[in-house]
Design a protein around this motif. Structure first.
Motif, PDB file in Angstrom:
ATOM      1  N   ARG A   1       0.813  -1.216   0.000  1.00  0.00           N
ATOM      2  CA  ARG A   1       0.000   0.000   0.000  1.00  0.00           C
ATOM      3  C   ARG A   1       0.850   1.271   0.000  1.00  0.00           C
ATOM      4  NH1 ARG A   1      -4.914  -1.165   4.205  1.00  0.00           N
ATOM      5  NH2 ARG A   1      -5.819  -2.906   3.052  1.00  0.00           N
ATOM      6  N   PHE A   2       2.092   1.130   0.333  1.00  0.00           N
ATOM      7  CA  PHE A   2       2.979   2.287   0.489  1.00  0.00           C
ATOM      8  C   PHE A   2       2.985   3.207  -0.735  1.00  0.00           C
ATOM      9  CE2 PHE A   2       6.932   4.596   0.704  1.00  0.00           C
ATOM     10  CZ  PHE A   2       7.057   4.923   2.039  1.00  0.00           C
ATOM     11  N   PRO A   3       3.193   2.693  -1.951  1.00  0.00           N
ATOM     12  CA  PRO A   3       3.235   3.593  -3.116  1.00  0.00           C
ATOM     13  C   PRO A   3       1.916   4.339  -3.341  1.00  0.00           C
ATOM     14  CG  PRO A   3       4.060   1.420  -3.711  1.00  0.00           C
ATOM     15  CD  PRO A   3       3.492   1.315  -2.334  1.00  0.00           C
ATOM     16  N   VAL A   4       0.798   3.668  -3.116  1.00  0.00           N
ATOM     17  CA  VAL A   4      -0.506   4.317  -3.285  1.00  0.00           C
ATOM     18  C   VAL A   4      -0.680   5.411  -2.236  1.00  0.00           C
ATOM     19  CG1 VAL A   4      -3.006   3.961  -3.205  1.00  0.00           C
ATOM     20  CG2 VAL A   4      -1.537   2.267  -4.315  1.00  0.00           C
ATOM     21  N   GLU A   5      -0.349   5.098  -0.996  1.00  0.00           N
ATOM     22  CA  GLU A   5      -0.446   6.090   0.078  1.00  0.00           C
ATOM     23  C   GLU A   5       0.472   7.277  -0.193  1.00  0.00           C
ATOM     24  OE1 GLU A   5       0.641   3.755   3.446  1.00  0.00           O
ATOM     25  OE2 GLU A   5      -1.342   2.838   3.635  1.00  0.00           O
ATOM     26  N   ALA A   6       1.661   7.001  -0.710  1.00  0.00           N
ATOM     27  CA  ALA A   6       2.607   8.079  -1.019  1.00  0.00           C
ATOM     28  C   ALA A   6       2.046   8.991  -2.108  1.00  0.00           C
ATOM     29  CB  ALA A   6       3.958   7.499  -1.445  1.00  0.00           C
ATOM     30  N   ALA A   7       1.451   8.405  -3.136  1.00  0.00           N
ATOM     31  CA  ALA A   7       0.858   9.210  -4.206  1.00  0.00           C
ATOM     32  C   ALA A   7      -0.312  10.028  -3.680  1.00  0.00           C
ATOM     33  CB  ALA A   7       0.407   8.311  -5.351  1.00  0.00           C
ATOM     34  N   GLN A   8      -1.148   9.414  -2.860  1.00  0.00           N
ATOM     35  CA  GLN A   8      -2.284  10.144  -2.289  1.00  0.00           C
ATOM     36  C   GLN A   8      -1.805  11.246  -1.352  1.00  0.00           C
ATOM     37  OE1 GLN A   8      -4.255   6.738  -0.575  1.00  0.00           O
ATOM     38  NE2 GLN A   8      -5.672   6.558  -2.307  1.00  0.00           N
ATOM     39  N   GLY A   9      -0.780  10.953  -0.575  1.00  0.00           N
ATOM     40  CA  GLY A   9      -0.216  11.953   0.324  1.00  0.00           C
ATOM     41  C   GLY A   9       0.384  13.124  -0.435  1.00  0.00           C
ATOM     42  N   SER A  10       1.024  12.823  -1.554  1.00  0.00           N
ATOM     43  CA  SER A  10       1.574  13.904  -2.403  1.00  0.00           C
ATOM     44  C   SER A  10       0.450  14.784  -2.926  1.00  0.00           C
ATOM     45  CB  SER A  10       2.345  13.311  -3.582  1.00  0.00           C
ATOM     46  OG  SER A  10       3.446  12.572  -3.121  1.00  0.00           O
ATOM     47  N   ARG A  11      -0.645  14.153  -3.299  1.00  0.00           N
ATOM     48  CA  ARG A  11      -1.807  14.912  -3.772  1.00  0.00           C
ATOM     49  C   ARG A  11      -2.383  15.787  -2.644  1.00  0.00           C
ATOM     50  NH1 ARG A  11      -3.852  10.887  -6.500  1.00  0.00           N
ATOM     51  NH2 ARG A  11      -5.232  10.184  -4.854  1.00  0.00           N
ATOM     52  N   ASP A  12      -2.402  15.267  -1.426  1.00  0.00           N
ATOM     53  CA  ASP A  12      -2.872  16.054  -0.277  1.00  0.00           C
ATOM     54  C   ASP A  12      -1.988  17.279  -0.058  1.00  0.00           C
ATOM     55  OD1 ASP A  12      -4.989  14.321   0.325  1.00  0.00           O
ATOM     56  OD2 ASP A  12      -3.736  13.098   1.657  1.00  0.00           O
ATOM     57  N   MET A  13      -0.693  17.087  -0.189  1.00  0.00           N
ATOM     58  CA  MET A  13       0.240  18.210  -0.025  1.00  0.00           C
ATOM     59  C   MET A  13       0.010  19.253  -1.117  1.00  0.00           C
ATOM     60  SD  MET A  13       2.094  17.625   2.689  1.00  0.00           S
ATOM     61  CE  MET A  13       3.611  18.560   2.512  1.00  0.00           C
TER      62      MET A  13
ATOM     63  N   GLY B   1      -1.452   6.940   5.827  1.00  0.00           N
ATOM     64  CA  GLY B   1      -0.662   5.783   6.247  1.00  0.00           C
ATOM     65  C   GLY B   1       0.817   6.087   6.120  1.00  0.00           C
ATOM     66  N   ALA B   2       1.617   5.035   6.214  1.00  0.00           N
ATOM     67  CA  ALA B   2       3.075   5.194   6.201  1.00  0.00           C
ATOM     68  C   ALA B   2       3.571   5.877   4.923  1.00  0.00           C
ATOM     69  CB  ALA B   2       3.747   3.844   6.364  1.00  0.00           C
ATOM     70  N   GLY B   3       2.996   5.533   3.790  1.00  0.00           N
ATOM     71  CA  GLY B   3       3.413   6.152   2.529  1.00  0.00           C
ATOM     72  C   GLY B   3       3.094   7.630   2.485  1.00  0.00           C
ATOM     73  N   GLY B   4       1.928   8.004   2.975  1.00  0.00           N
ATOM     74  CA  GLY B   4       1.549   9.413   3.009  1.00  0.00           C
ATOM     75  C   GLY B   4       2.418  10.210   3.963  1.00  0.00           C
ATOM     76  N   ARG B   5       2.714   9.611   5.105  1.00  0.00           N
ATOM     77  CA  ARG B   5       3.591  10.279   6.077  1.00  0.00           C
ATOM     78  C   ARG B   5       4.979  10.493   5.476  1.00  0.00           C
ATOM     79  NH1 ARG B   5       3.388  11.250  11.468  1.00  0.00           N
ATOM     80  NH2 ARG B   5       5.388  11.459  12.501  1.00  0.00           N
ATOM     81  N   TRP B   6       5.476   9.468   4.788  1.00  0.00           N
ATOM     82  CA  TRP B   6       6.780   9.585   4.130  1.00  0.00           C
ATOM     83  C   TRP B   6       6.760  10.692   3.081  1.00  0.00           C
ATOM     84  CZ3 TRP B   6       7.936   8.749  -1.051  1.00  0.00           C
ATOM     85  CH2 TRP B   6       9.285   8.762  -1.371  1.00  0.00           C
ATOM     86  N   ALA B   7       5.717  10.726   2.259  1.00  0.00           N
ATOM     87  CA  ALA B   7       5.616  11.755   1.218  1.00  0.00           C
ATOM     88  C   ALA B   7       5.579  13.146   1.845  1.00  0.00           C
ATOM     89  CB  ALA B   7       4.375  11.525   0.361  1.00  0.00           C
ATOM     90  N   ALA B   8       4.815  13.305   2.915  1.00  0.00           N
ATOM     91  CA  ALA B   8       4.720  14.601   3.583  1.00  0.00           C
ATOM     92  C   ALA B   8       6.085  15.042   4.107  1.00  0.00           C
ATOM     93  CB  ALA B   8       3.712  14.530   4.732  1.00  0.00           C
ATOM     94  N   GLU B   9       6.811  14.115   4.685  1.00  0.00           N
ATOM     95  CA  GLU B   9       8.129  14.445   5.235  1.00  0.00           C
ATOM     96  C   GLU B   9       9.111  14.821   4.125  1.00  0.00           C
ATOM     97  OE1 GLU B   9      11.409  12.612   8.347  1.00  0.00           O
ATOM     98  OE2 GLU B   9       9.552  11.525   7.960  1.00  0.00           O
ATOM     99  N   VAL B  10       9.130  14.045   3.063  1.00  0.00           N
ATOM    100  CA  VAL B  10      10.052  14.312   1.964  1.00  0.00           C
ATOM    101  C   VAL B  10       9.724  15.652   1.293  1.00  0.00           C
ATOM    102  CG1 VAL B  10      10.732  13.548  -0.349  1.00  0.00           C
ATOM    103  CG2 VAL B  10      10.632  11.910   1.524  1.00  0.00           C
TER     104      VAL B  10
ATOM    105  N   HIS C   1       0.656  24.434   6.036  1.00  0.00           N
ATOM    106  CA  HIS C   1       1.741  23.459   6.229  1.00  0.00           C
ATOM    107  C   HIS C   1       1.224  22.305   7.084  1.00  0.00           C
ATOM    108  CE1 HIS C   1       5.697  25.034   4.849  1.00  0.00           C
ATOM    109  NE2 HIS C   1       5.040  26.188   4.821  1.00  0.00           N
ATOM    110  N   ALA C   2       0.635  22.642   8.224  1.00  0.00           N
ATOM    111  CA  ALA C   2       0.149  21.615   9.149  1.00  0.00           C
ATOM    112  C   ALA C   2      -0.964  20.790   8.517  1.00  0.00           C
ATOM    113  CB  ALA C   2      -0.340  22.269  10.443  1.00  0.00           C
ATOM    114  N   ARG C   3      -1.883  21.446   7.802  1.00  0.00           N
ATOM    115  CA  ARG C   3      -3.004  20.723   7.199  1.00  0.00           C
ATOM    116  C   ARG C   3      -2.551  19.736   6.127  1.00  0.00           C
ATOM    117  NH1 ARG C   3      -7.186  23.151   3.166  1.00  0.00           N
ATOM    118  NH2 ARG C   3      -6.005  21.807   1.794  1.00  0.00           N
ATOM    119  N   GLY C   4      -1.651  20.173   5.267  1.00  0.00           N
ATOM    120  CA  GLY C   4      -1.152  19.278   4.228  1.00  0.00           C
ATOM    121  C   GLY C   4      -0.460  18.066   4.811  1.00  0.00           C
ATOM    122  N   ASN C   5       0.361  18.289   5.827  1.00  0.00           N
ATOM    123  CA  ASN C   5       1.071  17.187   6.471  1.00  0.00           C
ATOM    124  C   ASN C   5       0.108  16.256   7.198  1.00  0.00           C
ATOM    125  OD1 ASN C   5       4.290  17.234   6.635  1.00  0.00           O
ATOM    126  ND2 ASN C   5       3.524  19.293   6.249  1.00  0.00           N
TER     127      ASN C   5
END
Length: 123
Positions: free
Chosen positions: A22-34, A65-74, A54-58
């Motif tokens: 699920r990580f890649p999907v969560e990362a893509a969704q998290g990037s979209r949230d940002m 999930g883990a992928g979204g958190r990673w995307a937000a941090e990066v 800043h806080a809302r996007g993160n």
């Protein structure tokens, strides 16, 4: 080198239990949230709203999930690093305050402490 290899093995063992597929999907969704938070900030054009977005996007990204958190941090770290390269006129203190807001959002903190008065409810 052995320590690095041991760390990698531990990481892989731990992550196999965390539904790694699920990580890649969560990362893509998290990037979209940002991106949505950034777009909303630009659209709102509201004074002193930077930390809120800043806080809302993160927070939105980390909730994926883990992928979204990673995307937000990066994305957050990359943005602050890139702004440090140029002359954004914002300074180190502002960048550090942005990072505090980023962490606050990723950790699920209350966004209202950063929400400026009068910002439309749409945001």
């Amino acid at each position: 080198m052995k320590l690095l290899l041991a760390g990698l093995v531990v990481f892989l063992v731990v992550e196999t239990h965390a539904q790694w597929y699920r990580f890649p999907v969560e990362a893509a969704q998290g990037s979209r949230d940002m991106w949505r938070a950034y777009s909303d900030m630009r659209e709102a054009n509201w004074k002193n709203s930077d930390k809120y977005f800043h806080a809302r996007g993160n927070q939105d990204a980390a909730a994926r999930g883990a992928g979204g958190r990673w995307a937000a941090e990066v994305i957050s770290n990359g943005r602050e690093w890139a702004q440090g390269l140029g002359d954004s006129g914002r300074g180190r203190e502002d960048s550090e305050a942005d990072q505090v807001a980023n962490h606050h959002g990723r950790d699920g903190g209350d966004l209202n402490i950063y929400r400026p008065k009068g910002l439309p409810e749409k945001y």
